[in-house]
Design a protein around this motif. Structure first.
Motif, PDB file in Angstrom:
ATOM      1  N   ASN A   1      43.194   0.163  42.149  1.00 12.37           N
ATOM      2  CA  ASN A   1      42.892  -1.262  42.144  1.00 12.37           C
ATOM      3  C   ASN A   1      41.516  -1.494  41.507  1.00 12.37           C
TER       4      ASN A   1
ATOM      5  N   ILE B   1      52.079   3.702  27.524  1.00 10.59           N
ATOM      6  CA  ILE B   1      51.524   2.678  28.412  1.00 10.59           C
ATOM      7  C   ILE B   1      50.176   2.293  27.847  1.00 10.59           C
TER       8      ILE B   1
ATOM      9  N   ARG C   1      47.496  -0.766  28.578  1.00 10.28           N
ATOM     10  CA  ARG C   1      47.129  -1.987  29.302  1.00 10.28           C
ATOM     11  C   ARG C   1      45.626  -2.214  29.161  1.00 10.28           C
TER      12      ARG C   1
ATOM     13  N   GLY D   1      56.652 -11.698  29.272  1.00 13.39           N
ATOM     14  CA  GLY D   1      56.410 -12.952  29.962  1.00 13.39           C
ATOM     15  C   GLY D   1      54.933 -13.224  30.123  1.00 13.39           C
TER      16      GLY D   1
ATOM     17  N   MET E   1      52.379 -13.412  32.783  1.00 16.88           N
ATOM     18  CA  MET E   1      52.173 -13.026  34.171  1.00 16.88           C
ATOM     19  C   MET E   1      50.697 -13.014  34.537  1.00 16.88           C
ATOM     20  N   VAL E   2      49.844 -12.904  33.554  1.00 15.24           N
ATOM     21  CA  VAL E   2      48.412 -12.742  33.820  1.00 15.24           C
ATOM     22  C   VAL E   2      47.705 -14.087  33.869  1.00 15.24           C
TER      23      VAL E   2
ATOM     24  N   THR F   1      52.396  -9.879  28.908  1.00 13.88           N
ATOM     25  CA  THR F   1      52.992  -8.676  29.484  1.00 13.88           C
ATOM     26  C   THR F   1      54.300  -8.419  28.755  1.00 13.88           C
ATOM     27  N   THR F   2      54.535  -7.182  28.373  1.00 14.96           N
ATOM     28  CA  THR F   2      55.777  -6.924  27.656  1.00 14.96           C
ATOM     29  C   THR F   2      56.225  -5.483  27.818  1.00 14.96           C
TER      30      THR F   2
ATOM     31  N   ASP G   1      54.742  -0.241  27.088  1.00 17.12           N
ATOM     32  CA  ASP G   1      54.438  -1.128  28.217  1.00 17.12           C
ATOM     33  C   ASP G   1      53.045  -1.686  27.954  1.00 17.12           C
TER      34      ASP G   1
ATOM     35  N   SER H   1      50.146  -4.690  29.077  1.00 17.50           N
ATOM     36  CA  SER H   1      49.668  -5.806  29.882  1.00 17.50           C
ATOM     37  C   SER H   1      48.278  -6.166  29.373  1.00 17.50           C
TER      38      SER H   1
ATOM     39  N   GLN I   1      46.093  -7.274  31.329  1.00 20.29           N
ATOM     40  CA  GLN I   1      45.136  -7.110  32.425  1.00 20.29           C
ATOM     41  C   GLN I   1      45.548  -6.089  33.473  1.00 20.29           C
ATOM     42  N   ALA I   2      44.943  -4.917  33.394  1.00 21.92           N
ATOM     43  CA  ALA I   2      45.046  -3.922  34.457  1.00 21.92           C
ATOM     44  C   ALA I   2      43.708  -3.968  35.185  1.00 21.92           C
ATOM     45  N   VAL I   3      43.728  -4.409  36.431  1.00 21.75           N
ATOM     46  CA  VAL I   3      42.454  -4.650  37.121  1.00 21.75           C
ATOM     47  C   VAL I   3      41.635  -3.381  37.330  1.00 21.75           C
ATOM     48  N   TYR I   4      42.277  -2.228  37.226  1.00 22.86           N
ATOM     49  CA  TYR I   4      41.563  -0.959  37.446  1.00 22.86           C
ATOM     50  C   TYR I   4      41.005  -0.392  36.148  1.00 22.86           C
TER      51      TYR I   4
ATOM     52  N   ASP J   1      44.180   1.286  30.621  1.00 26.26           N
ATOM     53  CA  ASP J   1      45.204   2.261  30.989  1.00 26.26           C
ATOM     54  C   ASP J   1      45.941   2.691  29.725  1.00 26.26           C
TER      55      ASP J   1
ATOM     56  N   PHE K   1      53.358  -1.747  38.811  1.00 25.68           N
ATOM     57  CA  PHE K   1      52.101  -2.316  38.341  1.00 25.68           C
ATOM     58  C   PHE K   1      52.108  -3.809  38.621  1.00 25.68           C
TER      59      PHE K   1
END
Lengths: 338, 338, 338, 338
Positions: free
Chosen positions: A267, C154, C156, C200, C202-203, C215-216, C231, C233, C235-238, C241, D247
């Motif tokens: 996180n 991946i 992100r 979509g 999502m962020v 996000t796709t 994959d 995104s 925004q990966a909060v960590y 990626d 995720f």
């Protein structure tokens, strides 16, 4: 070959119940036919839980039962040697939890009774049967790391035992480190000749007041020149920390902790994974099963147990040497003991 | 604040060239204006490679140059103390590779010269600037592991140095372990009071013939009661093994090796990942840059270097204590030395 | 062989400054002699920071300078193609950030100019030079995983770019996924023939209002039958990626994230390790250096750049196919585009 | 509360024997009283091995036995639905291996019989009870990753089943992927609405000749907008590869494989760790025990099983949709099926 081994259990405390469950449900080759505990209630509860036909407060009932082939001794340490001798004289094979005793003369008497009778004796050094340590041992034995140079054993409990237990335990070197002394012997093919131990009371002053220490580092000098260390703490707040590393001329093998699941959570703050399995019941359940299977198989097939009486004696010598080293702040040779 | 620090480099060997490249290309606040090496050719090659205006075989040229603010001493160990003194007397700040000297009286003379002159002295204990160890230190300092109980340092080289080097190196404790002695002091806020060292010749008999050992385990007793161990080998066949672990009342922090890439390859035989970075030039390049940046910044901003003369002296005391402990096979107090 | 390559930089924004620093301090074979930016101030600041002799707001100054051998194009995407053409006509080698353009006709015009002039063109697909991905690619190329069956990418980001940027970026498939389209081509020796993209918002709804998604998941069908997924995104909060996995008949290779330090902290709550390096400047600094070194070396040694104009064109085709697939919710063949 | 649940087992093949051992030795609350298998010998061997009083080739014997509370259906897939119906009509609770049937009408008939009778039905989606996946699910359910955006499931077998089995299995989507369809539903709180499947014959041409494929990537569109992928191969040479990652807006949770031991071996060539546990019997033994414990507990305590008839039906719909998608190379809505 004996088709079924009839087993009597002496001591229905925590570890006794582990073996009871194992024998009752996981080893078809064994019949757990009797359980004795000085607390009748404990014996009866154990019998009820694991469908054991006979519960008694008197171990003599087990020694006198001709149908019983083997006994599992899980009673308090001060009774181990005497029960080993009685079982041996009764012609029963013996599995005994560590240590045999805290006094070498007492141990020797028990081992003589075993030798005189010809029964098998297996000591409960369960960690030898842990898949991680076993793998390390096998890699070393297969020569994969070449000549061993260095051995490191980390063995930290998640929480100290009650002080009342500590008082009769023989202290950290004979209660906790003893497992690591066995591991030190198990991992490489050489005996330890000299020990240097330092330590202190860092976890709980009450342990110090009981005459014990709760944290120690023990340095081992092996006969073949290799050097080992053992790191013990009575309290690792993150759980049972059980690791070893053996380093040699051709490489190293290192064993990490077991975890309850492999989920890794990331996180905005950190990446988190599971803590080690909490304590020995969680970490070594597979090892407890494996050691008991081997014991039963040794009886059935009339072979020698892999952890013998001498394997029970030497770690006690090491523990006594460690205490002397700690007290005198100098390296102590095992040959100075006994 | 000095806008640009003019730097002279003394010693254009392997580590000297590392600092030359760093100063030439990575630290805009520094001007590397001169390089001296007893081998003129080495000085000239270094000057050519890193665009240094002046190359000389005589360090005096650097000490005499009023435009030079600071010197970086990377010459052979036996010249360190004398160059420190000369630089100090010439009013130049000093960055010096470890160790200052193998003899405490010689060290003290150099440190007195530094003190008398008021110049800054920073010792090249680069590992303090490694991101892994720095993180461990910061977590300990922030109290995240509570009170430290145990410190473990593993420090294994991938291959031994030439025997000719070993002969003049002061031996393993003053050449290799000295970094770990510094690390032991860096990781927790307590000084080591007593040392017990055992070791042997396991890697190469030629090292033994040169009067040195190649494998050792050193046990440290800290003033605050904590216990430490250092594990050194001159040869880990899988590469440079540089790890630490600090364990305390509230948790632990452990640092693993750095690897050249994170690719994990799984096939029918095994799951394979990369070996650690090969040696110090690979593992500590970031640390070499960071320590030099700090040194230059200390000069610019007139602040105290984080690794001082006394930080250079104490590990030598520890190394001498380790040798005495090894030879006499007993724990030796640091107060017995000097 | 050209002894030193004189380089002009066009665009002094974030990535332009990365290349400026690299060229100024890390690649002795290059001279960074001029910087142009439509914002004079940015050009001047860059020139001051990296000791570049000439700063201008007019790229024409660079194209007209006969002493300049190569240009690095880091200006806004809508200017890439035109600057490539101008540079080519001026006989200058070109390193250009991705994408060349969002329109295939525009790209083709630029590529024709390059071809007509014979200059070298290298595209800034920096990830090919990341040690992790490079290792994966090399293992695949060496046949270590046998025939590739599956590819997973991946990718992100830690945080979305400003919505104003998104509006002119060509949308996620041409701005973010384009790197992964290149990676998909880089990892195995086969071209992608068909793409299916779903996604979509999502962020951040603002991204949707700007006509984009955040996000796709994109599925790739390779010519050789292999299947890939990407994959993405915003925004990966960590943190950043960036992982890949290639699976084949003889095994797999998987690449994990890079972390700033290896310290692992265990306490009563959990076992914590470092988050991935935050974003591309942290993760790919080594890759930025490596790609620029290769570009300069290609000029010096007159060899072909490893990432060519066609490598810049195909990911744009893939991005356009992905947009069409997303809009029509059906697999789209690359042959349908252009 | 029923003190002991009397259980009859139908089907004494590989998975039947797993449940037999579990019921016989690991769940004291259950009595395994009968086993039926169309091959009398298999029933008898199972009875002998696990001390089951009655062995028969006729499941009717079990349905007719009033003392039996529950049946475990592990026979071939084509018999599941019929046995479910018969058991339900006989008033016996049912645990049934997946899938209920390959035909929705047949499934519905069985589910209606269950509903009419009021017996409990639990489907054998064992992976829900795996500690790793359970932990992931719980973290998602607890909101630790925020709103789920992406779900990835990797599920690769170590070796394909016999082609004869494949021919009657319903093909990869109904035989292998069906577990992952269930996992996709288990991990997040949303149903899948649309599926896009591509795949091929990459492992063994004989699988293609049998009308099946052996490698596939399935893309899932969830009702809540989340996107999922499933990666299946019939052959990962390094062992059973069973991982998931979810995720979301606040983080991610990823689950890795289980390994037989934690030993890491480093030598001059590489750093090696253990391959994943070989196949489902190794990886999911704990899950098989847990699901059976839950089933028995549901009967004892009259609660609802956590994996119901509808949980058995939906993955079959998903499998049929995947086949249609694969054949028509287009996304297929689940609403198109049935």
């Amino acid at each position: 070959m004996i088709s079924k081994v009839n087993v009597g259990l002496i001591g229905a405390g925590r570890i006794g119940r582990v073996h009871a469950e194992t024998l009752a449900y996981r080893i078809p080759e064994a019949n757990l036919v009797a359980v004795a505990d000085v607390f009748t209630e404990a014996a009866e509860r154990c019998a009820a839980d694991y469908q054991i036909p006979l519960a008694t407060s008197d171990p003599q009932v087990i020694f006198n039962d001709d149908a019983i082939n083997a006994v599992i001794i899980c009673s308090s340490t001060d009774t181990h040697a005497q029960f080993i001798s009685q079982a041996a004289r009764a012609g029963k094979h013996v599995f005994c939890e560590k240590p045999i005793a805290l006094d070498l003369a007492v141990i020797d008497e028990a081992l003589e009774a075993v030798e005189a009778s010809g029964v098998k004796l297996q000591l409960g050094f369960n960690r030898r049967f842990d898949p991680n340590f076993k793998q390390a041992r096998e890699m070393v034995a297969a020569g994969k790391i070449g000549t061993p140079h260095l051995v490191h054993i980390i063995s930290r409990d998640p929480a100290p035992p009650p002080v009342d237990y500590i008082k009769v335990s023989g202290g950290i070197f004979l209660d906790q480190t003893i497992h690591d002394f066995d591991m030190a012997r198990f991992l490489i093919d050489s005996e330890v000749e000299e020990i240097y131990a330092i330590g202190g009371v860092m976890v709980d002053p009450a342990i110090g007041e009981a005459g014990d220490i709760d944290t120690t580092v023990v340095t081992l000098r092996y006969a073949n020149g290799a050097i080992g260390t053992i790191d013990n703490s009575r309290q690792a707040v993150y759980g049972y920390d059980q690791r070893v590393e053996v380093f040699g001329s051709e490489g190293s093998v290192a064993v990490a902790n077991n975890i309850p699941h492999t989920a890794v959570y990331s996180n905005a703050d950190s990446v988190q994974s599971a803590k080690p399995l909490y304590f020995f019941l969680e970490r070594y359940m597979e090892a407890y099963l494996a050691e008991m299977k081997v014991f039963i198989a040794c009886i059935q097939q009339d072979t020698s147990p892999p952890v013998t009486g001498i394997d029970g004696r030497i770690p006690v010598v090491m523990g006594l040497a460690a205490w002397q080293s700690y007290r005198e702040n100098r390296p102590v040779k095992l040959s100075e003991i006994s």
